[in-house]
Design a protein around this motif. Structure first.
Motif, PDB file in Angstrom:
ATOM      1  N   UNK A 112       6.405  -3.717  -7.175  1.00 25.75           N
ATOM      2  CA  UNK A 112       6.047  -4.761  -8.133  1.00 25.75           C
ATOM      3  C   UNK A 112       5.379  -5.935  -7.454  1.00 25.75           C
ATOM      4  N   UNK A 113       5.275  -7.011  -8.212  1.00 27.80           N
ATOM      5  CA  UNK A 113       4.640  -8.214  -7.684  1.00 27.80           C
ATOM      6  C   UNK A 113       3.455  -8.615  -8.539  1.00 27.80           C
ATOM      7  N   UNK A 114       2.634  -9.464  -7.985  1.00 28.85           N
ATOM      8  CA  UNK A 114       1.515 -10.045  -8.730  1.00 28.85           C
ATOM      9  C   UNK A 114       0.227  -9.276  -8.449  1.00 28.85           C
ATOM     10  N   UNK A 115      -0.495  -8.991  -9.492  1.00 26.31           N
ATOM     11  CA  UNK A 115      -1.692  -8.165  -9.355  1.00 26.31           C
ATOM     12  C   UNK A 115      -2.951  -9.022  -9.282  1.00 26.31           C
ATOM     13  N   UNK A 116      -4.009  -8.404  -8.841  1.00 20.92           N
ATOM     14  CA  UNK A 116      -5.313  -9.058  -8.773  1.00 20.92           C
ATOM     15  C   UNK A 116      -6.402  -8.005  -8.862  1.00 20.92           C
ATOM     16  N   UNK A 117      -7.638  -8.463  -8.841  1.00 19.38           N
ATOM     17  CA  UNK A 117      -8.762  -7.537  -9.004  1.00 19.38           C
ATOM     18  C   UNK A 117      -9.298  -7.028  -7.674  1.00 19.38           C
ATOM     19  N   UNK A 118      -8.770  -7.497  -6.576  1.00 17.42           N
ATOM     20  CA  UNK A 118      -9.296  -7.151  -5.262  1.00 17.42           C
ATOM     21  C   UNK A 118      -9.237  -5.650  -5.010  1.00 17.42           C
ATOM     22  N   UNK A 119     -10.286  -5.132  -4.411  1.00 16.55           N
ATOM     23  CA  UNK A 119     -10.341  -3.725  -4.046  1.00 16.55           C
ATOM     24  C   UNK A 119      -9.172  -3.385  -3.123  1.00 16.55           C
ATOM     25  N   UNK A 120      -8.551  -2.254  -3.352  1.00 11.26           N
ATOM     26  CA  UNK A 120      -7.430  -1.846  -2.517  1.00 11.26           C
ATOM     27  C   UNK A 120      -6.100  -1.907  -3.242  1.00 11.26           C
ATOM     28  N   UNK A 121      -6.087  -2.538  -4.414  1.00 11.10           N
ATOM     29  CA  UNK A 121      -4.826  -2.642  -5.135  1.00 11.10           C
ATOM     30  C   UNK A 121      -4.469  -1.347  -5.861  1.00 11.10           C
ATOM     31  N   UNK A 122      -5.360  -0.361  -5.819  1.00  9.63           N
ATOM     32  CA  UNK A 122      -4.985   0.946  -6.345  1.00  9.63           C
ATOM     33  C   UNK A 122      -3.969   1.622  -5.427  1.00  9.63           C
ATOM     34  N   UNK A 123      -3.689   0.999  -4.275  1.00  7.12           N
ATOM     35  CA  UNK A 123      -2.620   1.471  -3.381  1.00  7.12           C
ATOM     36  C   UNK A 123      -1.332   1.665  -4.169  1.00  7.12           C
ATOM     37  N   UNK A 124      -1.012   0.724  -5.060  1.00 13.02           N
ATOM     38  CA  UNK A 124       0.275   0.728  -5.746  1.00 13.02           C
ATOM     39  C   UNK A 124       0.375   1.861  -6.761  1.00 13.02           C
ATOM     40  N   UNK A 125      -0.704   2.111  -7.518  1.00  8.44           N
ATOM     41  CA  UNK A 125      -0.675   3.224  -8.465  1.00  8.44           C
ATOM     42  C   UNK A 125      -0.624   4.555  -7.721  1.00  8.44           C
ATOM     43  N   UNK A 126      -1.369   4.648  -6.623  1.00 10.39           N
ATOM     44  CA  UNK A 126      -1.347   5.874  -5.827  1.00 10.39           C
ATOM     45  C   UNK A 126       0.031   6.098  -5.224  1.00 10.39           C
ATOM     46  N   UNK A 127       0.640   5.016  -4.748  1.00  9.05           N
ATOM     47  CA  UNK A 127       1.978   5.104  -4.163  1.00  9.05           C
ATOM     48  C   UNK A 127       2.965   5.668  -5.187  1.00  9.05           C
ATOM     49  N   UNK A 128       2.945   5.113  -6.408  1.00  9.92           N
ATOM     50  CA  UNK A 128       3.876   5.551  -7.452  1.00  9.92           C
ATOM     51  C   UNK A 128       3.626   7.012  -7.827  1.00  9.92           C
TER      52      UNK A 128
END
Length: 516
Positions: A370-386
């Motif tokens: 969890x935590x705070x999201x943003x538009x920066x490239x690389x944040x698909x890490x979290x969806x991929x992780x899950x």
């Protein structure tokens, strides 16, 4: 530069208000105001320079009022230049004062990069505390310890004699106070609306007039629900307002609190044009509105954007009138749902089943993603992780980071859903209580639980929550997708050595490390 000057004036107010607290003088108005003003400077809350000017002048007026109260006690005080700051009478003058204040703060603090790093950490963490304390106060929950610390920390920013260890201690103290602030807000929410229960929330549209509510403020939502009873208007949540559906005092009491619309806050400029009704922004995160929908966006509280309709009170008549003028949804959409409401009471009510599933080997590991999201490239890490989390593991999530994966169907284990939405960012308090209760049930230290925390950093509330976790001694937290720019290499090294705080790498590598 208005935000810089507002912070400058709040630091002066902090010095005076702290003295008042120490003398036992009540300054509740200044306490609540300071939190609201600090909150307004948080990412994507307020962009209206006129509002910041109002805050600056009010901070000075309250400061002088408290000085007069202190003077009546006969206690002599020597005030610093900050506590005697006089704002200019023109915007041009205020702009220059803001530039000067920012330059002075940076030049005085940048002598020691690591101390400057921790000062910035404290500033950002304070903004997170202020947001929670502001919401808690609106629900009748106050604590002088929270306010006194906020004033103390603001006043301390002017100090030139604190050591690196002093600032580390200040940051950890901030984590302690943030835990108290989140507890206050949790009490306000649960006393007002009951403890959240797992609730299926429609993600599809319903035929008819509609209003969209974004942000975190449940009291604003409640007032809107009261005023729309019997109108035929359906209320939809957006962003961090999703967990509102889990509260019985909202969802069950007001059936026209229908569903949830949209995904993460940074997608609003794509999603808001398609919503056929007015939009109410109660807190962050407001993005610069596009012309295609800005005439139907309403702000209130500390939120603002020049040119948008700002509600000075909780009279939602203009919003309701706008809803009737707009078309609403033409037909029902195909039913889809997502479940929210897995706060501490809901999870701990099945603690026996959870513990037994762990003992039987059916649940191997828990991940708090969890935590705070943003538009920066690389944040698909979290969806991929899950997506890659093994089938014998459970994912707890909270805050807006969950919108990367909140609607994924992960199945269940022994009747327990594998994906549980704990709630808003402040519901980190619930997640902490769940972890502590499970540790107690297993008779182990929380760091010995089969639990890993994978946190997304974006804005100031995430800083305050991280400091709370460190204050509680929680180790092995993974933070990403990039480290905060204000954390100096030496400070991060210190945190890494003491708490094993580490940056995220790749989903596969981090999963392997967590499960090893």
């Amino acid at each position: 530069m208005s935000k810089d000057l507002l912070l400058h004036s709040l630091r002066g107010l902090g010095q005076v208000a702290l003295s008042a607290h120490e003398l036992g003088i009540s300054c509740r108005e200044a306490d609540i105001f300071a939190c609201e003003a600090l909150f307004s400077t948080l990412t994507n809350v307020n962009f209206d320079s006129d509002k910041f000017v109002d805050y600056i002048y009010k901070s000075v007026a309250l400061r002088e009022k408290i000085k007069s109260q202190i003077q009546l006690t006969g206690k002599s005080q020597q005030w610093s230049g900050l506590a005697c700051f006089t704002p200019a009478e023109t915007k041009e003058g205020l702009t220059q004062q803001g530039k000067d204040a920012e330059y002075d703060f940076i030049s005085q603090s940048a002598i020691n990069t690591d101390i400057f790093s921790l000062k910035l950490t404290v500033i950002y963490g304070l903004k997170g505390i202020a947001a929670y304390a502001y919401h808690a106060a609106r629900l009748g929950q106050y604590n002088n310890k929270v306010y006194a610390f906020c004033h103390e920390a603001l006043a301390s920013l002017d100090s030139q004699d604190k050591t690196l260890d002093d600032w580390v201690a200040m940051a950890l103290k901030l984590g302690e106070i943030n835990l108290l602030a989140m507890e206050l807000l949790d009490s306000g929410n649960t006393l007002s609306y009951g403890h959240p229960i797992p609730t299926a929330v429609p993600l599809n549209e319903k035929q008819g007039k509609a209003i969209l509510v974004s942000g975190h403020d449940l009291k604003h939502l409640e007032e809107l629900l009261k005023q729309t009873v019997g109108t035929g208007i359906s209320i939809y949540t957006h962003g961090e307002m999703l967990p509102a559906h889990g509260y019985p005092g909202l969802k069950q009491k007001y059936p026209h609190l229908y569903g949830h619309y949209g995904t993460a806050w940074q997608n609003q400029t794509k999603e808001f044009p398609q919503f056929p009704g007015p939009i109410v922004m109660t807190t962050n995160c407001l993005m610069p509105p596009h012309d295609s929908y800005k005439d139907r966006v309403f702000t209130l509280g500390p939120v603002g954007w020049s040119g948008l309709f700002h509600l000075e009170t909780e009279d939602f008549t203009p919003v309701i009138q706008k809803a009737f003028q707009l078309p609403g949804f033409a037909e029902d959409g195909e039913l889809r749902t997502v479940t929210t409401g897995f706060a501490r009471n809901a999870v701990l009510s099945v603690a026996g089943e959870v513990i037994e599933a762990v003992k039987q080997g059916n649940i191997r590991h828990f991940f708090l993603v969890g935590g705070c999201d943003g538009a920066k490239t690389g944040r698909n890490y979290y969806s991929t992780f899950v997506e890659k989390v093994p089938q014998d593991c459970i994912v707890l999530t909270l805050a807006c980071g969950k919108f990367r994966f909140f609607d994924k169907e992960l199945g269940s284990i022994n009747g327990l859903p594998r994906l549980m939405d704990v709630g808003q960012c402040n519901d980190a308090y619930s997640a902490i209580q769940i972890a502590l209760a499970l540790a107690n049930a297993f008779n182990v230290d929380v760091n010995q639980l089969p639990l890993s925390m994978i946190l997304s950093w974006y804005e100031q509330k995430a800083v305050s929550i991280l400091l709370t976790l460190l204050y509680l001694g929680i180790q092995n937290i993974r933070l990403g997708p990039t480290l905060p720019a204000f954390i100096s290499p030496n400070v991060f090294k210190l945190l890494s050595e003491k708490y094993h705080l580490m940056p995220t790498t790749t989903p596969d590598a981090d999963l392997a490390a967590c499960l090893s």
